[in-house]
Scaffold this motif. Structure first.
Motif, PDB file in Angstrom:
ATOM      1  N   GLY A  58       0.773  -1.177   0.007  1.00  0.00           N
ATOM      2  CA  GLY A  58       0.056   0.014  -0.018  1.00  0.00           C
ATOM      3  C   GLY A  58       0.797   1.144   0.152  1.00  0.00           C
ATOM      4  N   ALA A  59       1.933   1.291  -0.649  1.00  0.00           N
ATOM      5  CA  ALA A  59       2.728   2.464  -0.351  1.00  0.00           C
ATOM      6  C   ALA A  59       2.540   3.513  -1.445  1.00  0.00           C
ATOM      7  N   PHE A  60       1.563   3.122  -2.591  1.00  0.00           N
ATOM      8  CA  PHE A  60       1.344   4.153  -3.826  1.00  0.00           C
ATOM      9  C   PHE A  60       0.111   4.039  -4.140  1.00  0.00           C
ATOM     10  N   ASP A  61      -0.340   5.401  -4.503  1.00  0.00           N
ATOM     11  CA  ASP A  61      -1.774   5.805  -5.060  1.00  0.00           C
ATOM     12  C   ASP A  61      -1.891   5.298  -6.389  1.00  0.00           C
ATOM     13  N   SER A  62      -0.652   5.549  -7.316  1.00  0.00           N
ATOM     14  CA  SER A  62      -0.792   5.515  -8.801  1.00  0.00           C
ATOM     15  C   SER A  62       0.446   4.692  -9.141  1.00  0.00           C
ATOM     16  N   CYS A  63       0.395   4.091 -10.328  1.00  0.00           N
ATOM     17  CA  CYS A  63       1.647   3.603 -10.962  1.00  0.00           C
ATOM     18  C   CYS A  63       1.407   3.598 -12.648  1.00  0.00           C
ATOM     19  N   LEU A  64       2.451   3.865 -13.324  1.00  0.00           N
ATOM     20  CA  LEU A  64       2.620   3.945 -14.758  1.00  0.00           C
ATOM     21  C   LEU A  64       3.478   2.786 -15.197  1.00  0.00           C
ATOM     22  N   LEU A  65       3.196   1.952 -16.020  1.00  0.00           N
ATOM     23  CA  LEU A  65       3.807   1.011 -16.719  1.00  0.00           C
ATOM     24  C   LEU A  65       3.772   1.133 -18.368  1.00  0.00           C
ATOM     25  N   ALA A  66       4.429   2.235 -18.651  1.00  0.00           N
ATOM     26  CA  ALA A  66       4.352   2.558 -20.206  1.00  0.00           C
ATOM     27  C   ALA A  66       5.453   1.689 -21.092  1.00  0.00           C
ATOM     28  N   SER A  67       4.789   0.850 -21.960  1.00  0.00           N
ATOM     29  CA  SER A  67       5.712   0.020 -22.825  1.00  0.00           C
ATOM     30  C   SER A  67       6.756  -0.853 -21.796  1.00  0.00           C
ATOM     31  N   VAL A  68       6.205  -1.434 -20.720  1.00  0.00           N
ATOM     32  CA  VAL A  68       6.915  -2.413 -19.947  1.00  0.00           C
ATOM     33  C   VAL A  68       6.570  -3.636 -20.359  1.00  0.00           C
ATOM     34  N   PHE A  69       5.236  -4.008 -20.435  1.00  0.00           N
ATOM     35  CA  PHE A  69       4.459  -5.244 -20.400  1.00  0.00           C
ATOM     36  C   PHE A  69       4.903  -5.754 -22.043  1.00  0.00           C
ATOM     37  N   THR A  70       5.252  -4.785 -22.860  1.00  0.00           N
ATOM     38  CA  THR A  70       5.478  -5.001 -24.289  1.00  0.00           C
ATOM     39  C   THR A  70       6.798  -5.598 -24.471  1.00  0.00           C
ATOM     40  N   HIS A  71       7.455  -5.852 -23.422  1.00  0.00           N
ATOM     41  CA  HIS A  71       8.990  -6.346 -23.642  1.00  0.00           C
ATOM     42  C   HIS A  71       8.986  -7.350 -22.246  1.00  0.00           C
ATOM     43  N   MET A  72       8.171  -8.048 -21.879  1.00  0.00           N
ATOM     44  CA  MET A  72       7.936  -9.057 -20.818  1.00  0.00           C
ATOM     45  C   MET A  72       7.213 -10.242 -21.359  1.00  0.00           C
ATOM     46  N   PRO A  73       7.828 -11.276 -21.068  1.00  0.00           N
ATOM     47  CA  PRO A  73       7.006 -12.637 -21.423  1.00  0.00           C
ATOM     48  C   PRO A  73       5.756 -12.597 -20.285  1.00  0.00           C
ATOM     49  N   PRO A  74       4.891 -13.633 -20.457  1.00  0.00           N
ATOM     50  CA  PRO A  74       3.474 -13.718 -19.618  1.00  0.00           C
ATOM     51  C   PRO A  74       3.801 -13.917 -18.204  1.00  0.00           C
ATOM     52  N   LYS A  75       4.880 -14.804 -18.060  1.00  0.00           N
ATOM     53  CA  LYS A  75       5.389 -15.195 -16.508  1.00  0.00           C
ATOM     54  C   LYS A  75       5.718 -13.768 -15.803  1.00  0.00           C
ATOM     55  N   GLU A  76       6.472 -13.327 -16.519  1.00  0.00           N
ATOM     56  CA  GLU A  76       6.971 -11.817 -15.886  1.00  0.00           C
ATOM     57  C   GLU A  76       5.954 -10.841 -15.672  1.00  0.00           C
ATOM     58  N   VAL A  77       4.889 -10.879 -16.627  1.00  0.00           N
ATOM     59  CA  VAL A  77       3.883  -9.868 -16.523  1.00  0.00           C
ATOM     60  C   VAL A  77       2.891 -10.210 -15.330  1.00  0.00           C
ATOM     61  N   ARG A  78       2.646 -11.676 -15.070  1.00  0.00           N
ATOM     62  CA  ARG A  78       1.868 -12.192 -13.821  1.00  0.00           C
ATOM     63  C   ARG A  78       2.686 -11.610 -12.459  1.00  0.00           C
TER      64      ARG A  78
END
Length: 240
Positions: free
Chosen positions: A129-149
């Motif tokens: 619970g450290a953050f109110d907001s988060c951005l992942l801009a073009s991060v999952f576009t370079h990660m395989p599914p196991k890392e995304v999970r």
């Protein structure tokens, strides 16, 4: 607050890695657009704490120095970019902090950063619970599914109830997980990704590709068509 025009542009090499060699000129425009996107979603309110996953060389952060947020924390696997952000942004605004984690990534094929930390098992070094907001801009576009999970699990832990996450992902038009460009760009199965989101502690909506070159921020919550090629599909997640 530090005006963004007082922060120098990062080296061309860094901008090229963040935007792609054919989109270097869009670095500043996309940064401003991302701020507009987050503001539209109510994620930059006074007193809010924001996490920028894959912060790169401060494409977002440079334009948040004029925002009323309480704190910004960004992390990335590129040591040079993180140090540049520390020197040029963090040194100017104490609300901002940047951290380097030596994570493995398929992006090593382009940036030669190597990495020793297994991303599939990486735990964000932040309290629940450290953050109110988060951005992942073009991060999952370079990660395989196991890392995304794994990242979705960690986001579910560090985001406060009612907090939001904005992220982008590539979807494969034929529904299979694909990699292109030396395995750097990862295209995901949309149904599997939707199932991963449904099992997370977030409600979510898909908002499509909101960036239009030359036009910037285009708020549009209508269901977008299935993407193909290199179109980013954007999602807004809200912690239950």
């Amino acid at each position: 607050m530090t005006p963004s025009n007082q922060i120098p542009l990062p080296p061309l090499e860094f901008r090229s890695l963040v935007c792609g060699p054919n989109m270097i000129d869009s670095f500043e425009e996309v940064g401003r657009w991302l701020v507009a996107f987050l503001d539209h979603e109510g994620m930059l309110k006074p007193g809010s704490d924001l996490l920028d996953v894959g912060c790169g060389c401060g494409r977002l952060a440079r334009y948040l120095t004029e925002s009323p947020i309480q704190s910004y924390r960004g992390f990335d696997r590129h040591a040079g970019m993180v140090q540049w952000c520390v020197d040029e942004i963090q040194s100017r605004d104490p609300r901002f902090a940047f951290e380097f984690f030596n994570l493995r990534s398929v992006y090593d094929a382009w940036d030669n950063q190597g990495g020793k930390i297994d991303t599939e098992n990486f735990t964000f070094p932040y309290a629940a619970g450290a953050f109110d907001s988060c951005l992942l801009a073009s991060v999952f576009t370079h990660m395989p599914p196991k890392e995304v999970r794994q990242y979705l699990r960690e986001l579910g832990r560090v985001i406060r109830p009612g907090g939001k996450v904005v992220l982008s992902i590539f979807f494969s038009p034929d529904g299979t997980v694909q990699t292109l460009d030396e395995g750097v760009n990862v295209f995901h199965n949309p149904e599997e990704f939707a199932a991963d989101l449904a099992s997370s502690p977030f409600t979510y909506r898909r908002v499509g590709h909101r960036y239009v070159p030359g036009a910037g921020f285009q708020p549009d919550d209508s269901p977008p068509p299935l993407s193909s090629g290199y179109t980013h599909d954007w999602h807004v997640l809200t912690k239950r």
